[in-house]
Design an enzyme around this catalytic site. Structure first.
Site, PDB file in Angstrom:
ATOM      1  N   TYR A  72       0.816  -1.220   0.000  1.00 14.01           N
ATOM      2  CA  TYR A  72       0.000   0.000   0.000  1.00 14.01           C
ATOM      3  C   TYR A  72       0.854   1.276   0.000  1.00 14.01           C
ATOM      4  O   TYR A  72       0.320   2.369  -0.185  1.00 14.01           O
ATOM      5  CB  TYR A  72      -0.981   0.017   1.178  1.00 14.01           C
ATOM      6  CG  TYR A  72      -1.881  -1.208   1.240  1.00 14.01           C
ATOM      7  CD1 TYR A  72      -2.079  -2.009   0.110  1.00 14.01           C
ATOM      8  CD2 TYR A  72      -2.515  -1.579   2.418  1.00 14.01           C
ATOM      9  CE1 TYR A  72      -2.873  -3.141   0.161  1.00 14.01           C
ATOM     10  CE2 TYR A  72      -3.324  -2.714   2.467  1.00 14.01           C
ATOM     11  CZ  TYR A  72      -3.488  -3.489   1.332  1.00 14.01           C
ATOM     12  OH  TYR A  72      -4.276  -4.610   1.394  1.00 14.01           O
ATOM     13  N   HIS A 144       0.801 -11.889   1.364  1.00 14.72           N
ATOM     14  CA  HIS A 144      -0.227 -11.141   0.625  1.00 14.72           C
ATOM     15  C   HIS A 144      -0.815 -11.964  -0.529  1.00 14.72           C
ATOM     16  O   HIS A 144      -2.011 -11.936  -0.783  1.00 14.72           O
ATOM     17  CB  HIS A 144       0.397  -9.842   0.084  1.00 14.72           C
ATOM     18  CG  HIS A 144      -0.562  -8.717  -0.074  1.00 14.72           C
ATOM     19  ND1 HIS A 144      -0.212  -7.409   0.108  1.00 14.72           N
ATOM     20  CD2 HIS A 144      -1.883  -8.669  -0.407  1.00 14.72           C
ATOM     21  CE1 HIS A 144      -1.257  -6.622  -0.105  1.00 14.72           C
ATOM     22  NE2 HIS A 144      -2.280  -7.375  -0.415  1.00 14.72           N
ATOM     23  N   SER A 223     -12.254  -5.814   1.203  1.00 17.05           N
ATOM     24  CA  SER A 223     -13.234  -5.136   0.329  1.00 17.05           C
ATOM     25  C   SER A 223     -14.658  -5.559   0.699  1.00 17.05           C
ATOM     26  O   SER A 223     -15.452  -5.946  -0.165  1.00 17.05           O
ATOM     27  CB  SER A 223     -12.932  -5.409  -1.153  1.00 17.05           C
ATOM     28  OG  SER A 223     -11.636  -4.989  -1.500  1.00 17.05           O
ATOM     29  N   GLY A 228     -16.608  -0.176  -2.338  1.00 14.82           N
ATOM     30  CA  GLY A 228     -17.425   1.025  -2.232  1.00 14.82           C
ATOM     31  C   GLY A 228     -18.761   0.913  -2.948  1.00 14.82           C
ATOM     32  O   GLY A 228     -19.661   1.715  -2.701  1.00 14.82           O
TER      33      GLY A 228
HETATM   34  N1  LIG Z   1      -5.465  -8.882   0.966  1.00  9.89           N
HETATM   35  C1  LIG Z   1      -5.724  -8.225  -0.145  1.00  9.89           C
HETATM   36  O1  LIG Z   1      -5.313  -8.616  -1.233  1.00  9.89           O
HETATM   37  C2  LIG Z   1      -6.551  -6.965  -0.090  1.00  9.89           C
HETATM   38  C3  LIG Z   1      -7.100  -6.425  -1.267  1.00  9.89           C
HETATM   39  C4  LIG Z   1      -7.873  -5.262  -1.165  1.00  9.89           C
HETATM   40  C5  LIG Z   1      -8.092  -4.675   0.066  1.00  9.89           C
HETATM   41  N2  LIG Z   1      -7.536  -5.221   1.199  1.00  9.89           N
HETATM   42  C6  LIG Z   1      -7.754  -4.598   2.533  1.00  9.89           C
HETATM   43  O2  LIG Z   1      -9.154  -4.453   2.751  1.00  9.89           O
HETATM   44  C7  LIG Z   1      -9.434  -3.107   3.112  1.00  9.89           C
HETATM   45  C8  LIG Z   1     -10.826  -2.718   2.663  1.00  9.89           C
HETATM   46  O3  LIG Z   1     -11.015  -2.977   1.295  1.00  9.89           O
HETATM   47  P1  LIG Z   1     -11.202  -1.828   0.214  1.00  9.89           P
HETATM   48  O4  LIG Z   1     -10.725  -0.534   0.755  1.00  9.89           O
HETATM   49  O5  LIG Z   1     -10.594  -2.367  -1.044  1.00  9.89           O
HETATM   50  O6  LIG Z   1     -12.759  -1.805  -0.095  1.00  9.89           O
HETATM   51  P2  LIG Z   1     -14.077  -1.546   0.749  1.00  9.89           P
HETATM   52  O7  LIG Z   1     -13.790  -1.475   2.180  1.00  9.89           O
HETATM   53  O8  LIG Z   1     -15.044  -2.554   0.246  1.00  9.89           O
HETATM   54  O9  LIG Z   1     -14.542  -0.123   0.151  1.00  9.89           O
HETATM   55  C9  LIG Z   1     -13.752   1.020   0.307  1.00  9.89           C
HETATM   56  C10 LIG Z   1     -14.419   2.147  -0.456  1.00  9.89           C
HETATM   57  O10 LIG Z   1     -15.691   2.429   0.122  1.00  9.89           O
HETATM   58  C11 LIG Z   1     -15.776   3.796   0.490  1.00  9.89           C
HETATM   59  N3  LIG Z   1     -16.533   3.836   1.764  1.00  9.89           N
HETATM   60  C12 LIG Z   1     -16.209   3.221   2.927  1.00  9.89           C
HETATM   61  N4  LIG Z   1     -17.157   3.423   3.855  1.00  9.89           N
HETATM   62  C13 LIG Z   1     -18.097   4.190   3.274  1.00  9.89           C
HETATM   63  C14 LIG Z   1     -19.340   4.737   3.712  1.00  9.89           C
HETATM   64  N5  LIG Z   1     -19.776   4.511   4.941  1.00  9.89           N
HETATM   65  N6  LIG Z   1     -20.059   5.485   2.839  1.00  9.89           N
HETATM   66  C15 LIG Z   1     -19.629   5.705   1.566  1.00  9.89           C
HETATM   67  N7  LIG Z   1     -18.465   5.209   1.086  1.00  9.89           N
HETATM   68  C16 LIG Z   1     -17.703   4.471   1.938  1.00  9.89           C
HETATM   69  C17 LIG Z   1     -14.364   4.278   0.630  1.00  9.89           C
HETATM   70  O11 LIG Z   1     -14.265   5.634   0.285  1.00  9.89           O
HETATM   71  P3  LIG Z   1     -13.719   6.749   1.320  1.00  9.89           P
HETATM   72  O12 LIG Z   1     -12.310   6.379   1.659  1.00  9.89           O
HETATM   73  O13 LIG Z   1     -13.817   7.992   0.525  1.00  9.89           O
HETATM   74  O14 LIG Z   1     -14.653   6.692   2.490  1.00  9.89           O
HETATM   75  C18 LIG Z   1     -13.626   3.430  -0.403  1.00  9.89           C
HETATM   76  O15 LIG Z   1     -13.706   4.036  -1.665  1.00  9.89           O
HETATM   77  C19 LIG Z   1      -8.312  -2.317   2.434  1.00  9.89           C
HETATM   78  O16 LIG Z   1      -8.141  -1.042   3.024  1.00  9.89           O
HETATM   79  C20 LIG Z   1      -7.132  -3.221   2.673  1.00  9.89           C
HETATM   80  O17 LIG Z   1      -6.630  -3.048   3.986  1.00  9.89           O
HETATM   81  C21 LIG Z   1      -6.784  -6.342   1.131  1.00  9.89           C
END
Ligand SMILES: NC(=O)c1ccc[n+]([C@@H]2O[C@H](COP(=O)([O-])OP(=O)(O)OC[C@H]3O[C@@H](n4cnc5c(N)ncnc54)[C@H](OP(=O)(O)O)[C@@H]3O)[C@@H](O)[C@H]2O)c1
Length: 345
Positions: A72, A144, A223, A228
């Protein structure tokens, strides 16, 4: 529900964020965690001040699991540094999870970032992570992505050594399938598996979750808001900047986008009947899939964070769960990754 109401709801109801056990080695975390990826990459411009404020608000609301990765910061350490700075006053109260597994020096090709889980590289990345985080131990160290060139036994063995040395507390894997999980677990207990899982993405249900449960491994859905989409705050792919992955994510492309938006409208109607938001419905649905599950929604906003954490207070009835199943029987339209970078189990 206004923003102020949402924040109020988060403030009042989530101080009692329940704890959940992840795995059987003693790892425990608040039922909803926080992913920090979007604070430095993936969804357009990062937001360092917003990220730090969000992490601190999360801690106030009972969140203890904070998820970062070498990736990241694209090898610069920026995401881990941000997290380390934000939590320095309460570091020992929380669980820091980070990840190794890529070669940040190798050029990116069509298959994405080059993998590298060789033992010497794991050690080097772990030392970097400790330095960037400003801590002397990492609570959860994840691989990862599975590296086909390095036996998983060597990976689990190396993390096991780091645990014995006190630099790491628990072993995690990300996007590992049943066979890899069993082989790793036989060398060193795996405490947690992290893989994409949400109302939109259901592939883990068939073969992965049963093995996780058989082995007593905790599960962290990443995610959990479908990047989102499940919040309903979306626009068509063409309207996102190029550095926002939703500009190329298949679920946002014409055809899929409209179908997914129609599903969100139905989920929102269901959420309305319960006095919660679609976002909260999506997180409550995950929490209802088992008490071994701790989702890590990502956000850069303390207000949205409060909305997300308050989802732990929502209760879904069997009828609610059946309605979600009816709306999205197989998850979203469109693939979660392009073929070239799709993890294979
Ligand atoms: N192991 C892996 O390969 C892998 C892959 C992807 C992700 N991850 C981890 O999983 C975490 C979460 O996944 P993600 O960030 O990909 O997706 P997510 O949590 O499904 O969605 C994040 C998106 O949703 C928006 N959001 C969050 N809460 C909201 C709300 N209450 N209202 C409106 N919009 C909202 C955020 O925008 P804003 O920031 O503008 O609120 C962002 O654009 C990541 O941060 C990472 O740590 C791991």
């Amino acid at each position: 529900m206004t923003q102020q109401d949402t924040d109020q709801q988060g403030t009042d109801q989530s101080r009692n964020l329940p704890k959940r056990e992840l795995g059987t080695q003693g790892l425990e975390a608040g039922a909803i965690g926080l992913g920090t990826m979007g604070m430095t990459m993936a969804y357009g411009a990062g937001d360092e001040p917003g990220g730090i404020a969000t992490i601190r608000r999360a801690y106030e609301l009972g969140v203890t699991l904070f998820d970062t990765a070498e990736l990241y910061g694209m090898g610069t350490g920026s995401n881990e540094q941000l997290l380390g700075r934000a939590v320095k006053d309460f570091r020992d109260d929380i669980v820091i999870a980070t990840k190794f597994g890529f070669d940040m020096d190798a050029p990116q090709n069509a298959a994405g970032m080059a993998l590298n889980s060789r033992p010497d590289h794991i050690r080097e990345v772990t030392e970097n992570s400790l330095r960037h985080l400003g801590t002397d131990y990492i609570d959860v160290l994840y691989q990862h992505r599975v590296d086909p060139d390095v036996p998983i036994e060597d990976v689990a063995g190396t993390v096991g050594e780091l645990i014995a040395e006190g630099k790491v507390r628990y072993l995690g894997l990300s996007e590992a399938g049943p066979d890899i999980l069993r082989r790793a677990h036989a060398v060193h207990p795996v405490s947690v598996l992290q893989t994409e899982y949400s109302v939109f993405e259901r592939a883990v249900e068939a073969e992965v979750l049963p093995v996780v449960r058989e082995l007593g491994i905790g599960f962290v859905p990443y995610s959990p808001l479908g990047r989102g989409f499940l919040t309903g705050a979306v626009k068509p792919a063409a309207e996102y900047p190029q550095d926002d992955m939703r500009s190329w994510d298949d679920r946002w492309q014409p055809g899929n986008y409209e179908k997914n938006l129609a599903a969100i409208r139905e989920l929102t109607a269901l959420a309305d009947t319960k006095g919660i938001t679609a976002t909260q419905l999506a997180l409550a649905w995950l929490l209802a899939q088992g008490d071994d599950i701790v989702p890590i929604p990502g956000t850069r906003s303390p207000q949205r964070l409060a909305e997300n954490v308050a989802a732990a207070q929502a209760t879904l009835t069997p009828q609610d769960l059946a309605r979600v199943q009816e709306i999205l029987p197989r998850g979203a339209a469109g693939s979660r990754y392009p073929e070239a970078i799709m993890p294979s189990w």
